[in-house]
Design a protein around this motif. Structure first.
Motif: not given
Lengths: 187, 140
Positions: B117-135
């Protein structure tokens, strides 16, 4: 009379050709569209926030998956070549030479059989894994994020099977070295 | 009159021959297209397409191939003639170890991290948007 016979033969010929074409098309249809239904495992609950993220960043996630697809295909080509080389030039070659020299070693033959089976399993599991990845990439994650995530979980399991296969092959190579060392002591 | 009828009859036969030829041609094309389609479907469904080493785009380009030539495993052929001796087995073990080293040197094959999930950017974060790793980071 002759014309009647020829006309009947022509009609029969057409029927036979049509029948063959129908059979070929039916067989083709079964092969192309035939899907086997299997029971699905219960899926864990997915947090709604994750579904929102998947839906929002669908394109980026799919791009990442396509890169994974490509890299894993190259990995299989690289490792597959080495496994094939080890099997043919080392394991099988040694066993053939031992047979010619009238030296019997059941352990080495058993190791060869295990290596062949595990290598085949590696190929089969890779096909299953890549098929899963391909189907995953084709899912519309913007509109079906739940289905996408469930499929992703399945693909992760298939990927872990690949790691197990590689570990088994690695163990078999180590076993081959051990057996050859023992054989060397006997000579 | 009789000759005219004979002439008409022979013209009809010729036309029928031409029509039959066209039908035969169309049937041949249809059979060829359907058998090719079926072959491609079998190729795809059987999974051979995934094992095809010559598949375009799935082999590294020349400029992408990295590697020290010194690390290449020396070519070794286990001698098919002669007897099995300690020396030949020593050599065998030496080259087999090299092959094993080359296999183990491949960096993180089928790494579970790349589908996390972390690598694909499917993470629950405090901000509204998830963090997207650099492809591009995944390609490294």
């Amino acid at each position: 009379m002759y014309n009647k016979v020829m006309k009947k033969k022509g009609v029969m010929y057409n029927y036979i050709i049509s029948f063959i074409i129908c059979q070929v098309l039916c067989l083709g249809g079964v092969l192309v569209f035939g899907n086997f239904v299997s029971a699905e495992e219960a899926q864990p609950e997915i947090a709604p926030e994750k579904l929102t993220i998947i839906s929002k960043h669908c394109d980026a996630i799919k791009s990442s998956l396509k890169i994974v697809q490509k890299n894993d295909a190259r990995t299989r080509v690289y490792l597959g070549a080495y496994y094939e080389k080890i099997l043919t030039k080392y394991i099988t070659a040694l066993n053939l030479k031992l047979v010619e020299s009238n030296i019997s070693d059941v352990g080495l033959i058993e190791n060869q059989n295990n290596f062949v089976k595990t290598k085949q399993a590696f190929n089969d599991d890779f096909i299953s894994y890549q098929k899963g990845l391909e189907e995953l990439v084709l899912i519309d994650c913007k509109n079906e994020p739940k289905k996408f995530y469930e499929e992703l979980v399945k693909v992760r399991k298939k990927q872990s099977v690949m790691t197990k296969d590689m570990k088994k092959l690695s163990d078999l190579i180590t076993e081959q070295k051990n057996l050859v060392s023992k054989l060397k002591e006997k000579l | 009159m009789k000759k005219l009828k004979e002439k008409q009859a022979s013209e009809k036969k010729q036309n029928r021959g031409a029509i039959n030829l066209i039908i035969m041609g169309l049937l041949s094309v249809l059979i060829a297209v359907s058998t090719t389609g079926i072959s491609l479907a079998i190729y795809h469904n059987s999974g051979d397409i995934y094992l095809d080493r010559s598949r375009p785009g799935y082999l590294p380009d020349e400029e992408e191939i990295e590697g020290d030539e010194d690390e290449d495993v020396e070519e070794y052929d286990f001698s098919k003639s002669g007897s099995v001796t300690r020396e030949s087995l020593d050599e065998y073990l030496k080259y087999l170890s090299q092959e094993e080293k080359a296999v183990n040197a491949y960096e993180k094959p089928f790494d579970a991290m790349v589908l996390s999930d972390e690598h694909l950017g499917i993470v629950l974060s405090d901000s509204a948007d998830g963090a997207i790793k650099d492809v591009e980071g995944i390609a490294e």
